[in-house]
Every structure is written in C-alpha cells, then in structure tokens.
Scaffold this motif. Structure first.
Motif, PDB file in Angstrom:
ATOM      1  N   UNK A 163       0.823  -1.204   0.000  1.00 35.21           N
ATOM      2  CA  UNK A 163       0.000   0.000   0.000  1.00 35.21           C
ATOM      3  C   UNK A 163       0.861   1.259   0.000  1.00 35.21           C
ATOM      4  N   UNK A 164       0.219   2.371  -0.322  1.00 31.82           N
ATOM      5  CA  UNK A 164       0.912   3.652  -0.152  1.00 31.82           C
ATOM      6  C   UNK A 164       1.095   3.846   1.351  1.00 31.82           C
ATOM      7  N   UNK A 165       2.023   4.692   1.714  1.00 27.70           N
ATOM      8  CA  UNK A 165       2.261   4.880   3.153  1.00 27.70           C
ATOM      9  C   UNK A 165       1.042   5.489   3.847  1.00 27.70           C
ATOM     10  N   UNK A 166       0.352   6.403   3.164  1.00 24.55           N
ATOM     11  CA  UNK A 166      -0.854   6.977   3.796  1.00 24.55           C
ATOM     12  C   UNK A 166      -1.900   5.882   4.019  1.00 24.55           C
ATOM     13  N   UNK A 167      -2.047   4.948   3.074  1.00 17.19           N
ATOM     14  CA  UNK A 167      -3.012   3.872   3.297  1.00 17.19           C
ATOM     15  C   UNK A 167      -2.631   3.002   4.505  1.00 17.19           C
ATOM     16  N   UNK A 168      -1.340   2.861   4.748  1.00 19.34           N
ATOM     17  CA  UNK A 168      -0.913   2.080   5.917  1.00 19.34           C
ATOM     18  C   UNK A 168      -1.478   2.652   7.227  1.00 19.34           C
ATOM     19  N   UNK A 187      -4.059   5.150  27.517  1.00 21.04           N
ATOM     20  CA  UNK A 187      -3.964   6.597  27.726  1.00 21.04           C
ATOM     21  C   UNK A 187      -2.900   7.180  26.779  1.00 21.04           C
ATOM     22  N   UNK A 188      -1.739   6.527  26.726  1.00 18.75           N
ATOM     23  CA  UNK A 188      -0.665   7.008  25.836  1.00 18.75           C
ATOM     24  C   UNK A 188      -1.084   6.901  24.373  1.00 18.75           C
ATOM     25  N   UNK A 189      -1.771   5.801  24.049  1.00 19.40           N
ATOM     26  CA  UNK A 189      -2.173   5.571  22.658  1.00 19.40           C
ATOM     27  C   UNK A 189      -3.171   6.631  22.200  1.00 19.40           C
ATOM     28  N   UNK A 190      -4.068   7.049  23.093  1.00 23.54           N
ATOM     29  CA  UNK A 190      -5.057   8.063  22.721  1.00 23.54           C
ATOM     30  C   UNK A 190      -4.363   9.351  22.289  1.00 23.54           C
ATOM     31  N   UNK A 191      -3.321   9.741  23.028  1.00 24.01           N
ATOM     32  CA  UNK A 191      -2.604  10.978  22.685  1.00 24.01           C
ATOM     33  C   UNK A 191      -1.887  10.820  21.345  1.00 24.01           C
ATOM     34  N   UNK A 192      -1.217   9.696  21.182  1.00 26.81           N
ATOM     35  CA  UNK A 192      -0.467   9.474  19.935  1.00 26.81           C
ATOM     36  C   UNK A 192      -1.419   9.372  18.741  1.00 26.81           C
ATOM     37  N   UNK A 193      -2.573   8.751  18.972  1.00 28.56           N
ATOM     38  CA  UNK A 193      -3.577   8.594  17.923  1.00 28.56           C
ATOM     39  C   UNK A 193      -4.063   9.974  17.456  1.00 28.56           C
ATOM     40  N   UNK A 194      -4.389  10.820  18.436  1.00 32.99           N
ATOM     41  CA  UNK A 194      -4.907  12.149  18.107  1.00 32.99           C
ATOM     42  C   UNK A 194      -3.882  12.940  17.289  1.00 32.99           C
ATOM     43  N   UNK A 195      -2.609  12.775  17.645  1.00 31.28           N
ATOM     44  CA  UNK A 195      -1.541  13.457  16.898  1.00 31.28           C
ATOM     45  C   UNK A 195      -1.545  13.006  15.435  1.00 31.28           C
ATOM     46  N   UNK A 201      -5.072  15.228   8.768  1.00 35.10           N
ATOM     47  CA  UNK A 201      -5.926  16.329   8.350  1.00 35.10           C
ATOM     48  C   UNK A 201      -5.081  17.395   7.639  1.00 35.10           C
ATOM     49  N   UNK A 202      -3.977  17.733   8.281  1.00 31.01           N
ATOM     50  CA  UNK A 202      -3.039  18.710   7.718  1.00 31.01           C
ATOM     51  C   UNK A 202      -2.494  18.204   6.367  1.00 31.01           C
ATOM     52  N   UNK A 203      -2.139  16.908   6.335  1.00 25.79           N
ATOM     53  CA  UNK A 203      -1.571  16.295   5.134  1.00 25.79           C
ATOM     54  C   UNK A 203      -2.534  16.444   3.956  1.00 25.79           C
ATOM     55  N   UNK A 204      -3.814  16.085   4.172  1.00 25.41           N
ATOM     56  CA  UNK A 204      -4.773  16.127   3.060  1.00 25.41           C
ATOM     57  C   UNK A 204      -5.106  17.560   2.653  1.00 25.41           C
ATOM     58  N   UNK A 206      -2.965  19.918   2.637  1.00 24.13           N
ATOM     59  CA  UNK A 206      -1.831  20.318   1.785  1.00 24.13           C
ATOM     60  C   UNK A 206      -1.901  19.641   0.421  1.00 24.13           C
ATOM     61  N   UNK A 207      -2.327  18.352   0.402  1.00 25.58           N
ATOM     62  CA  UNK A 207      -2.482  17.643  -0.881  1.00 25.58           C
ATOM     63  C   UNK A 207      -3.475  18.388  -1.774  1.00 25.58           C
ATOM     64  N   UNK A 208      -4.541  18.881  -1.152  1.00 22.76           N
ATOM     65  CA  UNK A 208      -5.590  19.590  -1.923  1.00 22.76           C
ATOM     66  C   UNK A 208      -5.229  21.040  -2.206  1.00 22.76           C
ATOM     67  N   UNK A 209      -4.069  21.459  -1.732  1.00 25.03           N
ATOM     68  CA  UNK A 209      -3.661  22.856  -1.938  1.00 25.03           C
ATOM     69  C   UNK A 209      -4.494  23.831  -1.133  1.00 25.03           C
ATOM     70  N   UNK A 210      -5.062  23.360  -0.012  1.00 22.85           N
ATOM     71  CA  UNK A 210      -5.905  24.239   0.804  1.00 22.85           C
ATOM     72  C   UNK A 210      -5.087  25.082   1.762  1.00 22.85           C
TER      73      UNK A 210
END
Ligand code: ADP
Ligand code: NI
Length: 211
Positions: A163-168, A187-195, A201-204, A206-210
């Motif tokens: 897969x592409x890395x984003x799909x991973x 508890x730790x996973x929740x923080x890392x997940x949110x990050x 969100x930021x990545x997409x 930028x992909x869309x040029x927004x």
C-alpha cells in the motif's frame, strides 16, 4: 538482570541491529524497552521478564532474519545465564507480540501484554509517522495514491499488501489504539492517535492545496 548484564546485552543488540534501516533498528528496541518498563512499573509486572522480552522481541523477526525456533533470543539468553523457565516465558511473549492483521494475538501474560503495547505504541504518534515513511521509502512505495485502503487483512495479505504509506495509516496505525491491552497504554495511545489524526488532516489539506 544486573547492570553489567544489561549493558553487555545492549551492546550485543546494538551490533545485531547495526545494518537495519527497516524501522526495526536498535533505537526501536530501546524505545520499546523504556516504554515497556515504564508501563510495567505502573502495572506491577515482573520487570526482568518485561525487560528481556522487550529487548529481544525483534531479534528473531521473520522479516529480518532467517532464524529458526527463536535461536537468536535463546543464544543471547544462554550467553547471560538466564534460566530455562525465564527463557521459555520470554519466548512465549516474543511469539505473540508482532502485528498480524486480523490474526493478531494478545499474549496471555501481563508481561507479554505490556511488551505488545509498547511495540504498538512505537508504531503510532510522531515516531510511528516517521517509521511509516521510512518503511515506505525503503520499499519504494508512493506517499499516497488513489487506491482505497484494505481493511481487515489476515496475516498473509497484510505482509504481501503493497500500500501507499498513507493507506498504511488506515490499514494498521489508526487501528492500534483500540488494540491496547493495558489501561496505561490506552492513555498514551489516545494521545499518539490524536496526533496522527491531526497530522492526516493537515496532510490532506496540503495535498488539496488548501493550505
Ligand atoms: P511489527 O514490528 O509489529 O511486526 P511491521 O514489521 O509490520 O510491525 O512494521 C514495522 C514498522 O514499519 C512499523 O512502524 C510499521 O507501521 C511500518 N510499516 C509496516 N508496513 C508498512 C507499510 N506498508 N507502509 C508503511 N509503513 C509500514
Ligand atoms: Ni518491534
């Protein structure tokens, strides 16, 4: 384990992983070791077993070695005079730790659950993102493409899937927070997940040029 044994084992492991750029390098082992120990203290688990299993969890990985019957872990434990009962407990943990798609198993002991949590925590958050793109680069994968992520893969499909890395992120990384065994790790996973969610969100955008 005495301080001398630990130091000597660490230098053996540094040598063992010196040529690995697949994301299973010595630093990964050290991070899993530190995280697992921190969780083990809070969960009142056996620190000797947790330490050994964390340090040795990748030395017989089928993706990295041609090892048979956990020979590298056994060799290292024999070198430091670890008794047979402890060795078997550690090997049983190593067998179950790795992510195997929808065939993943939770180790039966508290010590094993902790090491699995630590290994999985190292696949998510800021470090997890870095490891995923390193893996993608090593395997000549695109950052992203138009393919849909595959959900619910068994072990063989997960290993063979390109897969592409984003799909991973959708095929593994975002699933891990709900697969934690211990409350501490959740508890730790929740923080890392949110990050990671914020990162995507930021990545997409930028992909869309927004942005
Ligand atoms: P484990 O160490 O649990 O057996 P893997 O070998 O599957 O896990 O993964 C090692 C590292 O490489 C992890 O950080 C994982 O997320 C990353 N990785 C594995 N497969 C991919 C992929 N297809 N794309 C990007 N990163 C990947
Ligand atoms: Ni690992």
């Amino acid at each position: 384990m005495t301080k001398e044994v630990l130091d000597s084992l660490l230098s053996d492991l540094q040598e063992f992983f010196k040529d690995d750029y697949s994301g299973h390098d010595f630093n990964h082992t050290m991070r899993v070791y530190k995280l697992a120990n921190n969780i083990a203290i809070q969960e009142h688990a056996n620190l000797e077993i947790v330490s050994l299993a964390a340090l040795l969890h990748d030395v017989d990985d089928v993706k990295l070695t041609q090892s048979i019957n956990y020979q590298n872990a056994r060799l290292l434990m024999n070198r430091y005079g670890i008794d047979k009962a402890t060795q078997e407990e550690v090997i049983a943990i190593i067998q179950d730790v790795s992510f195997k798609g929808n065939q993943s198993k939770s180790p039966s002991t508290l010590e094993g659950k902790i090491v699995q949590d630590a290994d999985r925590l190292d696949a998510i958050g800021a470090i997890g993102i870095a490891r995923a793109f390193t893996f993608g680069g090593n395997h000549n994968r695109p950052l992203y493409n138009d393919e849909k992520p595959e959900r619910n893969m068994d072990e063989t499909s997960y290993r063979q899937h390109q897969s592409s890395t984003i799909n991973h992120f959708y095929e593994k990384l975002l699933l891990l927070k709900d697969m934690m065994n211990t409350e501490c790790a959740r508890v730790l996973a929740d923080q890392r997940h949110q990050f990671m969610v914020n990162y995507l969100e930021e990545f997409f955008d930028e992909v869309e040029g927004k942005k």
